[in-house]
Write a protein that holds these residues in place. Structure first.
Motif, PDB file in Angstrom:
ATOM      1  N   LEU A  88       0.842  -1.194   0.000  1.00 18.46           N
ATOM      2  CA  LEU A  88       0.000   0.000   0.000  1.00 18.46           C
ATOM      3  C   LEU A  88       0.873   1.239   0.000  1.00 18.46           C
ATOM      4  O   LEU A  88       2.011   1.221   0.466  1.00 18.46           O
ATOM      5  CB  LEU A  88      -0.901   0.017   1.240  1.00 18.46           C
ATOM      6  CG  LEU A  88      -1.900  -1.137   1.375  1.00 18.46           C
ATOM      7  CD1 LEU A  88      -2.614  -1.053   2.718  1.00 18.46           C
ATOM      8  CD2 LEU A  88      -2.916  -1.110   0.250  1.00 18.46           C
ATOM      9  N   SER A  89       0.329   2.350  -0.516  1.00 19.40           N
ATOM     10  CA  SER A  89       1.072   3.594  -0.485  1.00 19.40           C
ATOM     11  C   SER A  89       1.168   4.093   0.949  1.00 19.40           C
ATOM     12  O   SER A  89       0.422   3.671   1.838  1.00 19.40           O
ATOM     13  CB  SER A  89       0.398   4.649  -1.362  1.00 19.40           C
ATOM     14  OG  SER A  89      -0.837   5.041  -0.787  1.00 19.40           O
ATOM     15  N   ASP A  91       0.441   7.091   2.220  1.00 15.99           N
ATOM     16  CA  ASP A  91      -0.762   7.807   2.649  1.00 15.99           C
ATOM     17  C   ASP A  91      -1.925   6.849   2.911  1.00 15.99           C
ATOM     18  O   ASP A  91      -2.697   7.038   3.863  1.00 15.99           O
ATOM     19  CB  ASP A  91      -1.173   8.839   1.599  1.00 15.99           C
ATOM     20  CG  ASP A  91      -0.287  10.066   1.625  1.00 15.99           C
ATOM     21  OD1 ASP A  91       0.491  10.202   2.588  1.00 15.99           O
ATOM     22  OD2 ASP A  91      -0.364  10.879   0.689  1.00 15.99           O
ATOM     23  N   THR A  92      -2.048   5.823   2.072  1.00 17.60           N
ATOM     24  CA  THR A  92      -3.127   4.846   2.264  1.00 17.60           C
ATOM     25  C   THR A  92      -2.948   4.090   3.570  1.00 17.60           C
ATOM     26  O   THR A  92      -3.907   3.862   4.319  1.00 17.60           O
ATOM     27  CB  THR A  92      -3.179   3.861   1.092  1.00 17.60           C
ATOM     28  OG1 THR A  92      -3.371   4.582  -0.130  1.00 17.60           O
ATOM     29  CG2 THR A  92      -4.314   2.866   1.267  1.00 17.60           C
TER      30      THR A  92
END
Length: 280
Positions: A88-89, A91-92
């Motif tokens: 996942l990124s 920010d995510t």
């Protein structure tokens, strides 16, 4: 004739002032890196992510800073794990854990009837309740944070410029990123008692934003951010005393107003400079 500084003759206000200054110094240094790296969302998420730890600590009767620290540390580790293994990124990962931790905190509070008088302190802090023991903890936290920031300065500078450059130079950007996340966690937890979980980002970000209007050199930006933070603490405490407002909220509001004033003054200075350069 009463003086505006009369509140500072009282011991509990003196403790609040000293504690606020320690927090301002730590947040000024760490917040400069946060602004440089664009990590304000992490500070906001950690501020809310402390809620379940604070709630559980309150129920168990242990120091709330301990609960806040454990909760924030678990969230920081979880963000790193989701980013590395969950594909996942950044920010995510922060967003998912932010919601999960906040929801867990609300569930704990909703299942207890003992938070009627503690909710305001949890959300907005209680800097006037800082004890001598709290000052010892804040002194340790500030000293540790400043020492780590000084030791990792070169790696953090390279990371702020380009993580690939940092890797080429052998400065281990992942370790530098972990150190920065640790510093943000430490600053957020240390600031919790002063301004609470909702307003913690104001003291972390606003002084650094104000400082960036006047200098882009990191060491001088840190010094100016610390000065703005200390000013916010002093003015906020005086406002709280004389106007009868909440101390933590007053400090956070003054910090944001100082940032806005700094931005407006810088913008005015730039506008005044343009005509002179145009005719040069």
């Amino acid at each position: 004739m009463p003086l505006i500084t009369d509140p500072f003759v009282l011991e509990f206000v003196q403790r609040a002032l000293l504690g606020g200054i320690l927090i301002a110094l730590l947040c000024g240094v760490v917040g400069t890196w946060v602004v440089a790296r664009g990590m304000a969302f992490l500070g906001e998420a950690l501020g809310h992510g402390m809620l379940p730890g604070v709630a559980v600590a309150t129920l168990l009767g242990v120091p709330v800073l301990l609960g806040a620290g454990v909760s924030a540390a678990l969230m920081s580790l979880g963000i790193g794990a989701l980013e590395r293994r969950g594909r996942l990124s950044y920010d995510t990962s922060i967003g998912m854990l932010f919601v999960a931790m906040l929801a867990a905190g609300v569930i704990v509070i909703s299942q207890s009837g003992s938070f009627a008088t503690d909710a305001t302190a949890i959300l907005f802090g209680d800097i006037l309740a800082i004890s001598p023991e709290d000052l010892v903890v804040l002194t340790w936290a500030t000293g540790t944070g400043l020492a780590v920031a000084a030791a990792a300065h070169r790696s953090l500078v390279a990371l702020a410029v380009d993580s690939r450059v940092a890797a080429v130079l052998g400065l281990r950007p992942r370790i530098a990123q972990a150190a920065l996340v640790g510093l943000v966690t430490l600053a957020v937890v240390a600031s919790y008692q002063a301004v609470g979980s909702l307003l913690v980002v104001g003291l972390l970000i606003a002084p650094a934003v104000a400082a960036r209007q006047w200098t882009h050199r990191l060491p001088s930006a840190m010094a100016v951010a610390c000065a703005f933070g200390v000013a916010a603490v002093v003015i906020g405490l005086l406002l709280s005393w004389h106007a009868g407002t909440a101390a933590g909220a007053s400090i956070a509001l003054i910090a944001v107003l100082l940032a806005a004033t700094s931005w407006a003054a810088h913008a005015a200075r730039v506008r005044m400079r343009i005509p002179r350069e145009a005719f040069a």
